[in-house]
Design a protein around this motif. Sequence first.
Motif, PDB file in Angstrom:
ATOM      1  N   ASN A  33       0.823  -1.202   0.000  1.00 55.83           N
ATOM      2  CA  ASN A  33       0.000   0.000   0.000  1.00 55.83           C
ATOM      3  C   ASN A  33       0.861   1.258   0.000  1.00 55.83           C
ATOM      4  OD1 ASN A  33      -2.382   1.515   0.122  1.00 55.83           O
ATOM      5  ND2 ASN A  33      -2.322   1.548   2.346  1.00 55.83           N
ATOM      6  N   PHE A  34       2.005   1.203   0.665  1.00 54.61           N
ATOM      7  CA  PHE A  34       2.913   2.342   0.724  1.00 54.61           C
ATOM      8  C   PHE A  34       3.451   2.684  -0.670  1.00 54.61           C
ATOM      9  CE2 PHE A  34       7.139   4.242   1.382  1.00 54.61           C
ATOM     10  CZ  PHE A  34       6.777   5.319   2.163  1.00 54.61           C
ATOM     11  N   VAL A  35       3.687   1.669  -1.479  1.00 54.32           N
ATOM     12  CA  VAL A  35       4.162   1.903  -2.839  1.00 54.32           C
ATOM     13  C   VAL A  35       3.122   2.702  -3.632  1.00 54.32           C
ATOM     14  CG1 VAL A  35       4.765   0.773  -5.020  1.00 54.32           C
ATOM     15  CG2 VAL A  35       5.637  -0.130  -2.879  1.00 54.32           C
ATOM     16  N   TYR A  36       1.844   2.423  -3.373  1.00 54.47           N
ATOM     17  CA  TYR A  36       0.755   3.093  -4.086  1.00 54.47           C
ATOM     18  C   TYR A  36       0.174   4.278  -3.323  1.00 54.47           C
ATOM     19  CZ  TYR A  36       0.644  -0.792  -7.359  1.00 54.47           C
ATOM     20  OH  TYR A  36       0.974  -1.701  -8.323  1.00 54.47           O
ATOM     21  N   ARG A  37       0.923   4.838  -2.391  1.00 55.88           N
ATOM     22  CA  ARG A  37       0.392   5.886  -1.525  1.00 55.88           C
ATOM     23  C   ARG A  37      -0.036   7.148  -2.272  1.00 55.88           C
ATOM     24  NH1 ARG A  37       5.721   5.837  -1.312  1.00 55.88           N
ATOM     25  NH2 ARG A  37       6.902   7.764  -1.441  1.00 55.88           N
ATOM     26  N   LYS A  38       0.562   7.432  -3.417  1.00 57.76           N
ATOM     27  CA  LYS A  38       0.229   8.649  -4.157  1.00 57.76           C
ATOM     28  C   LYS A  38      -0.909   8.444  -5.158  1.00 57.76           C
ATOM     29  CE  LYS A  38       4.751  10.738  -3.653  1.00 57.76           C
ATOM     30  NZ  LYS A  38       5.931  11.279  -4.312  1.00 57.76           N
ATOM     31  N   ALA A  39      -1.345   7.207  -5.325  1.00 62.02           N
ATOM     32  CA  ALA A  39      -2.445   6.908  -6.244  1.00 62.02           C
ATOM     33  C   ALA A  39      -3.772   7.266  -5.577  1.00 62.02           C
ATOM     34  CB  ALA A  39      -2.430   5.431  -6.620  1.00 62.02           C
ATOM     35  N   ASN A  40      -4.813   7.407  -6.403  1.00 54.73           N
ATOM     36  CA  ASN A  40      -6.117   7.710  -5.824  1.00 54.73           C
ATOM     37  C   ASN A  40      -6.690   6.485  -5.132  1.00 54.73           C
ATOM     38  OD1 ASN A  40      -7.330   6.060  -7.769  1.00 54.73           O
ATOM     39  ND2 ASN A  40      -7.807   7.775  -9.117  1.00 54.73           N
ATOM     40  N   LYS A  41      -7.801   6.670  -4.446  1.00 54.56           N
ATOM     41  CA  LYS A  41      -8.369   5.609  -3.612  1.00 54.56           C
ATOM     42  C   LYS A  41      -8.726   4.366  -4.414  1.00 54.56           C
ATOM     43  CE  LYS A  41     -10.360   8.791  -0.274  1.00 54.56           C
ATOM     44  NZ  LYS A  41     -11.593   9.261   0.340  1.00 54.56           N
ATOM     45  N   GLN A  42      -9.312   4.554  -5.569  1.00 54.99           N
ATOM     46  CA  GLN A  42      -9.758   3.403  -6.356  1.00 54.99           C
ATOM     47  C   GLN A  42      -8.570   2.594  -6.889  1.00 54.99           C
ATOM     48  OE1 GLN A  42     -12.847   2.354  -6.319  1.00 54.99           O
ATOM     49  NE2 GLN A  42     -13.263   4.107  -5.005  1.00 54.99           N
ATOM     50  N   LYS A  43      -7.498   3.273  -7.273  1.00 55.01           N
ATOM     51  CA  LYS A  43      -6.305   2.555  -7.747  1.00 55.01           C
ATOM     52  C   LYS A  43      -5.649   1.774  -6.617  1.00 55.01           C
ATOM     53  CE  LYS A  43      -5.132   5.360 -11.735  1.00 55.01           C
ATOM     54  NZ  LYS A  43      -4.163   6.251 -12.349  1.00 55.01           N
ATOM     55  N   ARG A  44      -5.642   2.358  -5.413  1.00 52.90           N
ATOM     56  CA  ARG A  44      -5.080   1.652  -4.264  1.00 52.90           C
ATOM     57  C   ARG A  44      -5.893   0.412  -3.935  1.00 52.90           C
ATOM     58  NH1 ARG A  44      -4.816   6.028   0.231  1.00 52.90           N
ATOM     59  NH2 ARG A  44      -4.188   4.270   1.514  1.00 52.90           N
TER      60      ARG A  44
END
Length: 133
Positions: A33-44
């Motif tokens: 999840n930390f890797v995707y921290r800058k993505a929007n909620k749906q992408k996470r």
Amino acid sequence: KSYIKKGYKLVAIWEIKKIWKNSPNLLLAEMYNFVYRKANKQKRLKAIKKLYDINPGHFISSLAVGKLALRIQEFNEAREYLKLSLSKFNSSSAYFLMARLEKLQNKNQEKRQVCSAAKPSKKQNACWDTDIL
């Protein structure tokens, strides 16, 4: 974690998925999840569901999706995956997250009732300014 610090995110994702296949762990889910921290909620949420698809039979997989869904306030999704986790294994962390989910949903409903009963003012509605998490 050192791959993430060095900026090798794709390598980190690959390593996390490789380890997740044999032994899922909530710390791995947090790093993912930390890797995707800058993505929007749906992408996470979509990314953590991909992690779930690698090992769907383990209760940690559904617990990780439920935890992230609760964090991003996707309550229906959180309830679905937390119930799925509890059906596989009765863990205290899943029960804790379910209790947190119920508390947040009740708080949200109370806030809506108070705000709908209040007269609208010219100022910005203060009921929706606060974040519940």
